[in-house]
Write a protein that holds these residues in place. Structure first.
Motif, PDB file in Angstrom:
ATOM      1  N   ARG A 115       9.129  13.047  -1.034  1.00  0.00           N
ATOM      2  CA  ARG A 115       7.874  12.771  -1.831  1.00  0.00           C
ATOM      3  C   ARG A 115       7.254  14.046  -1.829  1.00  0.00           C
ATOM      4  NH1 ARG A 115       6.338   9.773  -5.936  1.00  0.00           N
ATOM      5  NH2 ARG A 115       5.362  11.982  -6.730  1.00  0.00           N
ATOM      6  N   ALA A 116       7.251  15.060  -1.024  1.00  0.00           N
ATOM      7  CA  ALA A 116       6.364  16.260  -1.124  1.00  0.00           C
ATOM      8  C   ALA A 116       7.014  17.293  -2.235  1.00  0.00           C
ATOM      9  CB  ALA A 116       6.393  16.819   0.333  1.00  0.00           C
ATOM     10  N   ARG A 117       8.397  17.053  -2.179  1.00  0.00           N
ATOM     11  CA  ARG A 117       9.249  17.742  -3.182  1.00  0.00           C
ATOM     12  C   ARG A 117       8.848  17.422  -4.511  1.00  0.00           C
ATOM     13  NH1 ARG A 117      15.315  19.619  -0.823  1.00  0.00           N
ATOM     14  NH2 ARG A 117      14.556  20.344   1.122  1.00  0.00           N
ATOM     15  N   LYS A 118       9.106  15.881  -4.546  1.00  0.00           N
ATOM     16  CA  LYS A 118       8.465  15.374  -6.073  1.00  0.00           C
ATOM     17  C   LYS A 118       7.287  15.747  -6.523  1.00  0.00           C
ATOM     18  CE  LYS A 118       9.293  12.575  -9.731  1.00  0.00           C
ATOM     19  NZ  LYS A 118       8.228  12.965 -10.492  1.00  0.00           N
ATOM     20  N   ASP A 119       6.294  15.825  -5.774  1.00  0.00           N
ATOM     21  CA  ASP A 119       5.122  16.399  -6.050  1.00  0.00           C
ATOM     22  C   ASP A 119       4.973  17.731  -6.226  1.00  0.00           C
ATOM     23  OD1 ASP A 119       4.283  13.619  -5.249  1.00  0.00           O
ATOM     24  OD2 ASP A 119       3.334  14.500  -3.543  1.00  0.00           O
ATOM     25  N   ARG A 120       5.810  18.773  -6.091  1.00  0.00           N
ATOM     26  CA  ARG A 120       5.994  20.139  -6.354  1.00  0.00           C
ATOM     27  C   ARG A 120       6.889  20.248  -7.547  1.00  0.00           C
ATOM     28  NH1 ARG A 120       6.578  20.681  -0.861  1.00  0.00           N
ATOM     29  NH2 ARG A 120       8.622  21.018  -1.175  1.00  0.00           N
ATOM     30  N   GLY A 124      -2.274   6.250   0.063  1.00  0.00           N
ATOM     31  CA  GLY A 124      -1.773   6.101   1.503  1.00  0.00           C
ATOM     32  C   GLY A 124      -0.906   6.977   1.948  1.00  0.00           C
ATOM     33  N   THR A 125      -0.169   6.774   2.931  1.00  0.00           N
ATOM     34  CA  THR A 125       0.599   7.712   3.835  1.00  0.00           C
ATOM     35  C   THR A 125       2.097   7.537   3.419  1.00  0.00           C
ATOM     36  OG1 THR A 125       0.740   6.302   5.824  1.00  0.00           O
ATOM     37  CG2 THR A 125      -0.990   7.529   5.510  1.00  0.00           C
ATOM     38  N   PRO A 126       2.814   8.315   3.732  1.00  0.00           N
ATOM     39  CA  PRO A 126       4.477   8.237   3.757  1.00  0.00           C
ATOM     40  C   PRO A 126       5.095   6.873   4.459  1.00  0.00           C
ATOM     41  CG  PRO A 126       4.252  10.541   4.040  1.00  0.00           C
ATOM     42  CD  PRO A 126       2.832   9.786   4.220  1.00  0.00           C
ATOM     43  N   GLN A 127       4.241   6.497   5.600  1.00  0.00           N
ATOM     44  CA  GLN A 127       4.466   5.561   6.512  1.00  0.00           C
ATOM     45  C   GLN A 127       4.312   4.275   5.675  1.00  0.00           C
ATOM     46  OE1 GLN A 127       5.678   5.316  10.221  1.00  0.00           O
ATOM     47  NE2 GLN A 127       6.469   3.525   9.035  1.00  0.00           N
ATOM     48  N   PRO A 143       0.969  -1.218  -0.157  1.00  0.00           N
ATOM     49  CA  PRO A 143       0.118  -0.011  -0.078  1.00  0.00           C
ATOM     50  C   PRO A 143       0.989   1.245   0.172  1.00  0.00           C
ATOM     51  CG  PRO A 143       0.204  -1.042   2.212  1.00  0.00           C
ATOM     52  CD  PRO A 143       0.772  -1.800   1.201  1.00  0.00           C
ATOM     53  N   GLY A 144       0.362   2.248  -0.539  1.00  0.00           N
ATOM     54  CA  GLY A 144       0.953   3.256  -0.612  1.00  0.00           C
ATOM     55  C   GLY A 144       0.573   4.521  -1.970  1.00  0.00           C
ATOM     56  N   HIS A 145       0.698   3.965  -2.898  1.00  0.00           N
ATOM     57  CA  HIS A 145       0.175   4.566  -4.166  1.00  0.00           C
ATOM     58  C   HIS A 145      -1.206   4.425  -4.344  1.00  0.00           C
ATOM     59  CE1 HIS A 145      -0.045   5.709  -8.416  1.00  0.00           C
ATOM     60  NE2 HIS A 145      -0.545   4.597  -8.718  1.00  0.00           N
ATOM     61  N   THR A 146      -1.706   3.388  -4.028  1.00  0.00           N
ATOM     62  CA  THR A 146      -3.341   3.119  -3.619  1.00  0.00           C
ATOM     63  C   THR A 146      -3.126   2.148  -2.331  1.00  0.00           C
ATOM     64  OG1 THR A 146      -3.406   0.826  -4.771  1.00  0.00           O
ATOM     65  CG2 THR A 146      -3.874   2.980  -5.914  1.00  0.00           C
ATOM     66  N   MET A 147      -4.251   1.871  -1.720  1.00  0.00           N
ATOM     67  CA  MET A 147      -4.406   1.128  -0.535  1.00  0.00           C
ATOM     68  C   MET A 147      -4.594  -0.398  -0.747  1.00  0.00           C
ATOM     69  SD  MET A 147      -3.293   2.881   1.981  1.00  0.00           S
ATOM     70  CE  MET A 147      -3.525   1.755   3.030  1.00  0.00           C
ATOM     71  N   GLY A 148      -4.701  -0.547  -2.184  1.00  0.00           N
ATOM     72  CA  GLY A 148      -5.055  -1.943  -2.719  1.00  0.00           C
ATOM     73  C   GLY A 148      -3.688  -2.767  -3.516  1.00  0.00           C
ATOM     74  N   HIS A 149      -2.788  -2.045  -3.776  1.00  0.00           N
ATOM     75  CA  HIS A 149      -1.641  -2.143  -4.564  1.00  0.00           C
ATOM     76  C   HIS A 149      -0.934  -3.491  -3.980  1.00  0.00           C
ATOM     77  CE1 HIS A 149       1.607  -2.029  -7.216  1.00  0.00           C
ATOM     78  NE2 HIS A 149       1.108  -0.886  -7.617  1.00  0.00           N
ATOM     79  N   ILE A 150      -0.548  -4.500  -5.002  1.00  0.00           N
ATOM     80  CA  ILE A 150       0.189  -5.526  -4.825  1.00  0.00           C
ATOM     81  C   ILE A 150       1.047  -5.765  -5.814  1.00  0.00           C
ATOM     82  CG2 ILE A 150      -1.588  -7.034  -3.478  1.00  0.00           C
ATOM     83  CD1 ILE A 150      -2.151  -8.497  -5.964  1.00  0.00           C
ATOM     84  N   VAL A 151       2.141  -6.800  -5.471  1.00  0.00           N
ATOM     85  CA  VAL A 151       3.358  -6.839  -6.647  1.00  0.00           C
ATOM     86  C   VAL A 151       3.567  -8.349  -6.618  1.00  0.00           C
ATOM     87  CG1 VAL A 151       4.333  -4.597  -6.036  1.00  0.00           C
ATOM     88  CG2 VAL A 151       5.373  -6.539  -4.985  1.00  0.00           C
ATOM     89  N   TYR A 152       4.092  -8.713  -7.596  1.00  0.00           N
ATOM     90  CA  TYR A 152       4.275  -9.957  -7.887  1.00  0.00           C
ATOM     91  C   TYR A 152       5.869 -10.538  -7.998  1.00  0.00           C
ATOM     92  CZ  TYR A 152      -0.552 -10.005  -9.229  1.00  0.00           C
ATOM     93  OH  TYR A 152      -1.908  -9.782  -9.275  1.00  0.00           O
ATOM     94  N   HIS A 153       6.295 -11.646  -7.275  1.00  0.00           N
ATOM     95  CA  HIS A 153       7.934 -11.478  -6.821  1.00  0.00           C
ATOM     96  C   HIS A 153       7.890 -13.033  -7.319  1.00  0.00           C
ATOM     97  CE1 HIS A 153      11.516 -11.927  -4.292  1.00  0.00           C
ATOM     98  NE2 HIS A 153      11.928 -11.450  -5.464  1.00  0.00           N
ATOM     99  N   PHE A 154       8.667 -13.328  -8.486  1.00  0.00           N
ATOM    100  CA  PHE A 154       9.133 -14.597  -8.870  1.00  0.00           C
ATOM    101  C   PHE A 154      10.579 -14.739  -8.077  1.00  0.00           C
ATOM    102  CE2 PHE A 154       6.219 -13.932 -12.461  1.00  0.00           C
ATOM    103  CZ  PHE A 154       5.652 -15.258 -12.511  1.00  0.00           C
ATOM    104  N   ALA A 155      10.481 -15.394  -6.705  1.00  0.00           N
ATOM    105  CA  ALA A 155      11.681 -15.207  -6.077  1.00  0.00           C
ATOM    106  C   ALA A 155      12.783 -16.159  -6.659  1.00  0.00           C
ATOM    107  CB  ALA A 155      11.559 -15.277  -4.628  1.00  0.00           C
TER     108      ALA A 155
END
Length: 256
Positions: free
Chosen positions: A250-255, A147-150, A113-125
């Motif tokens: 992240r705030a600086r990137k947004d600006r 999401g939040t910075p945390q 979560p962060g970009h959206t609160m539902g985000h997942i990624v797929y890792h072929f370890a």
């Protein structure tokens, strides 16, 4: 075990589409569906048949082609369970700790979560390959729409713990703009300066900057470096913790 085959192609304005195939079984997964026609064309060119769709999050440029691609191929759709009622259609809802299979290859599902609160990624370890959607970009990370910075720092920390040689397939060609920003907050980083030159050369030739490697991102991507003294000092937060430094970057990137 056979090595996964990957086709990467451009679609929409700056998205990348990915097809992943297990050559032994012929099982082929579409990672997200920005543009169903582009995926069908890429599969046809390769002689592959799309059998699965793996969504990373609900945004239209990642799941908007689900219905059309399923109608054309009959593919089974796997989507993040945290995005139920925001992704249509889906056959299987998956979340953190689950696994999805492509022939004999297994991908771990990681909740980011962060970009959206539902985000997942797929890792072929087993093959040190990951499809990270909009969580991590080459020299960037996804904007915090939900999401939040945390949240995002926790998510990126999960990815950062993978082996350095992990190959990261991110969903957009944002790298040149990301490099310009990264240099504004981390100008004395020699790995970043070298990376930025390479990016400019690749883009001048019309070449993709994706995929990237975790090793390179850990050395140069400011969003993976908020716990370093160098970056904290550069943004005027020498005594702050990584979440506060990340939030400032992240705030600086947004600006920017």
């Amino acid at each position: 075990m056979s090595k996964l085959e990957i086709r990467q192609f451009s679609c929409l304005s700056d998205n990348y589409g990915f097809l992943v195939r297990d050559p032994a079984s012929g099982e082929t997964a579409a990672i997200d569906t920005p543009d169903a026609d582009a995926y069908l064309a890429a599969a046809n060119e390769a002689g592959w048949t799309i059998t699965q769709i793996w969504n990373t999050h609900h945004h239209f440029d990642h799941a908007g082609g689900n219905a059309a691609l399923k109608a054309a191929t009959g593919a089974v759709i796997y989507a993040p369970k945290y995005d139920q009622h925001r992704i249509e259609p889906a056959d299987h809802w998956i979340g953190d700790g689950d696994q999805v299979r492509l022939g004999d290859h297994i991908a771990d599902v990681i909740y980011t979560p962060g970009h959206t609160m539902g985000h997942i990624v797929y890792h072929f370890a087993g093959q040190k390959i990951a499809f990270v959607g909009d969580t991590l970009f080459a020299l960037g990370c996804g904007r915090l729409f939900e999401g939040t910075p945390q949240n995002m720092w926790d998510s990126l920390s999960k990815l950062r713990a993978w082996p350095d040689e992990t190959v990261l397939y991110c969903a957009h060609e944002y790298t040149q703009a990301n490099a310009a920003f990264a240099l504004s907050v981390d100008p004395d980083n020699p790995e970043l300066r070298s990376y930025a030159i390479d990016i400019d050369q690749r883009r001048a030739k019309g070449l993709a900057t994706v995929p990237t490697t975790l090793e390179r991102e850990k050395a140069a991507n400011p969003f993976l470096r908020p716990d370093t003294s160098e970056l904290a000092k550069s943004v005027g937060l020498s005594d702050a913790g990584p979440v506060e430094v990340f939030a400032e970057v992240r705030a600086r990137k947004d600006r920017f």
